[in-house]
Design a protein around this motif. Structure first.
Motif, PDB file in Angstrom:
ATOM      1  N   CYS A 125      15.772  57.163  25.357  1.00 49.64           N
ATOM      2  CA  CYS A 125      16.751  56.429  24.554  1.00 49.64           C
ATOM      3  C   CYS A 125      17.960  56.076  25.435  1.00 49.64           C
ATOM      4  N   CYS A 138      21.062  58.397  23.971  1.00 52.98           N
ATOM      5  CA  CYS A 138      21.109  59.863  23.962  1.00 52.98           C
ATOM      6  C   CYS A 138      20.123  60.521  24.927  1.00 52.98           C
ATOM      7  N   ARG A 195      16.871  60.968  24.591  1.00 51.72           N
ATOM      8  CA  ARG A 195      15.622  61.514  24.027  1.00 51.72           C
ATOM      9  C   ARG A 195      14.437  60.653  24.464  1.00 51.72           C
ATOM     10  N   CYS A 209      16.117  55.736  20.202  1.00 50.77           N
ATOM     11  CA  CYS A 209      15.338  56.672  19.395  1.00 50.77           C
ATOM     12  C   CYS A 209      15.633  56.398  17.917  1.00 50.77           C
ATOM     13  N   CYS A 249      19.318  57.186  16.871  1.00 53.21           N
ATOM     14  CA  CYS A 249      20.337  56.229  17.321  1.00 53.21           C
ATOM     15  C   CYS A 249      20.168  54.894  16.602  1.00 53.21           C
TER      16      CYS A 249
HETATM   17 ZN   LIG Z   1      18.980  58.168  20.881  1.00 53.63          ZN
END
Ligand SMILES: [Zn+2]
Ligand SMILES: [Zn+2]
Length: 242
Positions: free
Chosen positions: A22, A25, A27, A36, A39
């Motif tokens: 992502c 973040c 991920r 993701c 988000c």
């Molecule tokens: Zn994210």
């Protein structure tokens, strides 16, 4: 564009070694995605009520079509300027990284947001003859290395089969608009654009595109030039509204 293709090949090679993550973040996400699920939920759509002309969201309960005070007090040359997303938080961050951080691959995500503007009822029934990106001054474009509106216009053109043509050029190097109020922006932009030599928009239904709509002054000035050059209509679409 050659450099851009090489860059993307390199990215594709890298993603074989490292799983995609992502943008916000970090991920792990599926290939060909940028955010993701978590988000993604922070990317906010502009929902009614908003100004029919410039899409400025209005807090409170108004039903039916209305124009905001800003649109009521100026001459608006575009038929409507549509933004699908709020240019806050994650959206603001992504657009910023795309534009100033040279994260060119993010143009695909920003172009998805731009594409969403075409689903708006003010645009979805219309047929456009040409996509026109808001131009940068050549000096600014050299500094940045690309015109973000131009890249978005090309992606939108591929998705919609509407030809993208850079018929406008920016002839005045204007200082950043951020610190200026609405009337100063208008003054700053006056005669900043013109139609390129041999460009012809007479009778055309134009879709003007840019990354972000702030006060609408830039889109309005571009629309003024296009209408004066004989465009039949000028609608504008942006990925986000500041
Ligand atoms: Zn994210
Ligand atoms: Zn408005």
């Amino acid at each position: 564009m050659i450099a851009l293709q090489k860059f993307e090949l390199l990215q594709a090679a890298v993603s074989l070694l490292y799983p995609p993550v992502c943008t916000i973040c970090g991920r792990t996400i599926r290939a060909n995605e940028y955010l993701c699920g978590q988000c993604e939920t922070k990317v906010t759509r502009i929902v009614a009520p908003f100004c029919q002309k410039c899409s400025e969201p209005f807090e409170g309960s108004i039903t039916g079509a209305f124009s905001c005070a800003n649109c009521a007090h100026r001459t608006i040359y575009f038929d409507a300027a549509v933004a699908a997303y709020r240019g806050r938080g994650i959206v603001r961050q992504i657009v910023h990284e795309f534009k100033y951080g040279r994260q060119l691959h993010l143009r695909h995500l920003v172009a998805c947001w731009l594409r969403a503007a075409l689903d708006d009822e003010r645009l979805c029934g219309l047929r456009f003859d040409v996509i026109v990106p808001v131009p940068l001054h050549p000096t600014r474009q050299r500094e940045r290395g690309f015109n973000q509106a131009g890249l978005l216009g090309e992606l939108l053109s591929t998705q919609t089969s509407i030809p993208a043509k850079p018929v406008l050029e920016r002839i005045r190097y204007t200082t950043t608009q951020t610190a200026l109020d609405r009337s100063e922006r208008m003054e700053n932009l006056h005669n900043a654009f013109r139609l390129r030599k041999n460009a012809d928009v007479r009778g055309l239904q134009v879709l003007l595109v840019d990354d972000v709509l702030t006060t609408g002054s830039t889109l309005n000035e571009c629309a003024r030039i296009l209408k004066r050059a004989g465009a039949f209509s000028v609608h504008a679409a942006t990925a986000a509204r500041a």
